[in-house]
Design a protein around this motif. Sequence first.
Motif, PDB file in Angstrom:
ATOM      1  N   ALA A  52       0.466  -0.870   0.141  1.00 41.65           N
ATOM      2  CA  ALA A  52       0.217   0.354   0.020  1.00 41.65           C
ATOM      3  C   ALA A  52       0.870   1.538  -0.041  1.00 41.65           C
ATOM      4  N   LYS A  54       0.334   4.178   0.086  1.00 35.99           N
ATOM      5  CA  LYS A  54      -0.726   5.350   0.592  1.00 35.99           C
ATOM      6  C   LYS A  54       0.348   5.360   2.117  1.00 35.99           C
ATOM      7  N   ASP A  73       0.064  -1.140  -4.458  1.00 31.38           N
ATOM      8  CA  ASP A  73      -1.442  -0.842  -4.055  1.00 31.38           C
ATOM      9  C   ASP A  73      -1.236   0.732  -4.507  1.00 31.38           C
ATOM     10  N   ARG A 139     -14.988  -4.460  -4.747  1.00 34.74           N
ATOM     11  CA  ARG A 139     -14.957  -4.200  -3.307  1.00 34.74           C
ATOM     12  C   ARG A 139     -15.922  -4.179  -3.055  1.00 34.74           C
ATOM     13  N   PHE A 188     -11.973  -5.064   3.177  1.00 34.99           N
ATOM     14  CA  PHE A 188     -10.700  -4.764   4.201  1.00 34.99           C
ATOM     15  C   PHE A 188     -12.009  -3.763   4.881  1.00 34.99           C
ATOM     16  N   SER A 227      -6.463  -7.527   1.342  1.00 38.81           N
ATOM     17  CA  SER A 227      -6.023  -6.182   1.602  1.00 38.81           C
ATOM     18  C   SER A 227      -5.162  -5.690   2.605  1.00 38.81           C
ATOM     19  N   GLY A 228      -5.370  -5.004   3.397  1.00 37.95           N
ATOM     20  CA  GLY A 228      -4.180  -4.526   4.380  1.00 37.95           C
ATOM     21  C   GLY A 228      -5.226  -4.878   5.887  1.00 37.95           C
ATOM     22  N   GLY A 229      -4.835  -4.263   6.858  1.00 29.92           N
ATOM     23  CA  GLY A 229      -5.155  -4.476   7.776  1.00 29.92           C
ATOM     24  C   GLY A 229      -4.298  -5.296   9.117  1.00 29.92           C
ATOM     25  N   GLU A 271      -2.646  -6.170   0.672  1.00 25.43           N
ATOM     26  CA  GLU A 271      -1.946  -5.127   0.092  1.00 25.43           C
ATOM     27  C   GLU A 271      -1.984  -4.558   1.442  1.00 25.43           C
ATOM     28  N   MET A 272      -0.998  -5.217   2.150  1.00 26.43           N
ATOM     29  CA  MET A 272      -0.455  -5.103   3.064  1.00 26.43           C
ATOM     30  C   MET A 272      -0.060  -3.664   3.382  1.00 26.43           C
ATOM     31  N   GLY A 273       0.277  -2.622   4.066  1.00 21.14           N
ATOM     32  CA  GLY A 273       1.157  -1.632   4.217  1.00 21.14           C
ATOM     33  C   GLY A 273       1.953  -1.201   5.582  1.00 21.14           C
ATOM     34  N   ARG A 274       1.204  -1.214   6.618  1.00 19.94           N
ATOM     35  CA  ARG A 274       1.866  -1.081   7.995  1.00 19.94           C
ATOM     36  C   ARG A 274       2.846  -2.453   8.185  1.00 19.94           C
ATOM     37  N   HIS A 369       2.353   4.902   7.399  1.00 21.04           N
ATOM     38  CA  HIS A 369       1.777   5.951   7.569  1.00 21.04           C
ATOM     39  C   HIS A 369       2.089   6.727   9.031  1.00 21.04           C
TER      40      HIS A 369
HETATM   41  C1  LIG Z   1      -5.042   1.654   3.857  1.00 20.49           C
HETATM   42  C2  LIG Z   1      -4.851   0.073   2.670  1.00 20.49           C
HETATM   43  C3  LIG Z   1      -4.340  -0.411   2.655  1.00 20.49           C
HETATM   44  C4  LIG Z   1      -3.058  -0.330   3.665  1.00 20.49           C
HETATM   45  O1  LIG Z   1      -3.747  -0.440   5.216  1.00 20.49           O
HETATM   46  P1  LIG Z   1      -2.314  -1.031   6.501  1.00 20.49           P
HETATM   47  O2  LIG Z   1      -3.532  -1.000   7.533  1.00 20.49           O
HETATM   48  O3  LIG Z   1      -1.405  -0.257   6.628  1.00 20.49           O
HETATM   49  O4  LIG Z   1      -2.309  -2.246   5.979  1.00 20.49           O
HETATM   50  C5  LIG Z   1      -4.491  -1.507   1.940  1.00 20.49           C
HETATM   51  N1  LIG Z   1      -5.513  -1.054   1.384  1.00 20.49           N
HETATM   52  C6  LIG Z   1      -6.676  -0.132   0.792  1.00 20.49           C
HETATM   53  C7  LIG Z   1      -7.191   0.056  -0.346  1.00 20.49           C
HETATM   54  C8  LIG Z   1      -5.816   0.664   1.886  1.00 20.49           C
HETATM   55  O5  LIG Z   1      -6.444   2.304   1.818  1.00 20.49           O
END
Ligand SMILES: *Cc1c(COP(=O)(O)O)cnc(C)c1O
Length: 417
Positions: A52, A54, A73, A139, A188, A227-229, A271-274, A369
């Motif tokens: 992700a 962002k 992503d 989605r 998500f 997705s993320g989370g 779509e992991m970010g954190r 983030h």
């Molecule tokens: C923010 C976001 C993510 C990443 O979320 P994390 O909590 O950082 O893993 C993935 N997909 C979508 C669509 C998001 O908005």
Amino acid sequence: MKKPFVNKEQLEKIVAEYATPFYLYDEQGIRENARKVMAAFAWNKGFKEYFAVKATPNPRLLEILLEEGCGADCSSYTELLLADAVGFKESDIMFSSNVTPAEDFRLARKLNVTINLDDFTHIDFLEQVADIPDTISCRYNPGGHFQIENNIMDNPGDAKYGFTKEQMVAGFKKLQAKGVKHFGIHSFLASNTVTNEYYPVLARTLFEFAVYLKQETGIAVEFINLSGGVGIPYRPEQEANDIMVIGEGVRKAFEEVLVPVGMENVAIFSEMGRFMLAPYGALIATAIHEKHIYKEYIGLDACAANLMRPAMYGSYHHITVMGKEEAPHDCIYDITGGLCENNDKFAIDRALPKVDMGDLFFIHDAGAHGFAMGYNYNGKLRSAELLLKSDGQVEMIRRAETPQDYFATLDCTKYFD
Ligand SMILES: *Cc1c(COP(=O)(O)O)cnc(C)c1O
């Protein structure tokens, strides 16, 4: 005990060259974690982690993730430009946006990335402003509460994202009539989960939903995007997720739900970010003031404009005062920045060793983030970002902002002649 990924001597050397505050990222940690993610899902042929963007939109870090086999992503025009510039191509990029402007969809189509539609009405919108691609994802928002056993994890019924169940069925039929050949779904449902159960429970929900969609529409999805989370333990007493256990939990749901109905070729995406970057980035700051009024305060040269999570969400970020790890934590401080905002506090009533002016602060788990949510309030400038490379060298991967950057969008010429 949370341990910084640098020691005091290393950090002092870096600070001698680069002024605080700055972000510092740990290449080796990033790579090792990314490899674990790949191993955890190696059972699934089509698995791909779309980082992700962002969370940490720095091209050098994206390049490292690309080398480790990740996709990107994106959620906006500029994130698409960034991912394209780094070298992510077509289906290496997932475009998961919402309230999407026309020019964003046009760029997504031009780059031929995989579009994940956020809403039923976006089908007609996309067709009007660009065209309908061969491959598309939708989605899904199941509404209600998202629960694991008896714990409510989050409240999708209150979230702005996604199609309802009925809209998913109608949307798939409509998209098929418009020529779409390859379908995926995405959802998500809870953020920063610190439990190995989140992905497996979400996966089972989505797998069952994929079976339902096949019954209702005849369409078999080819990919399912979790997705993320997936969260991280910001507090030292929390237990970290085990990605191998998570991958195994998703595999079990896959074997039980999708394999028996002949959907064993479905690719799993994330779509992991954190989880990919948060532990491998820190905000480094120097104590520049102490203040003794009704409470004890330590003021840093960084502020909420550099890391807004504590001010915005009341989030906990662990702090190490470098070189004082073993000292008794017998002082209670509020750790603040210099914004004219009383919520500009990195920590409230935090037990720390006695702080001296000039001490270096390592603010943990800021690699996702963190920098990305920075802003310029009070005329504060964004910091540099540095990469501690696997070979121990330090590379500046973003310079600090200057006053010229802050004024760059203004035409000041008439004030200066
Ligand atoms: C923010 C976001 C993510 C990443 O979320 P994390 O909590 O950082 O893993 C993935 N997909 C979508 C669509 C998001 O908005």
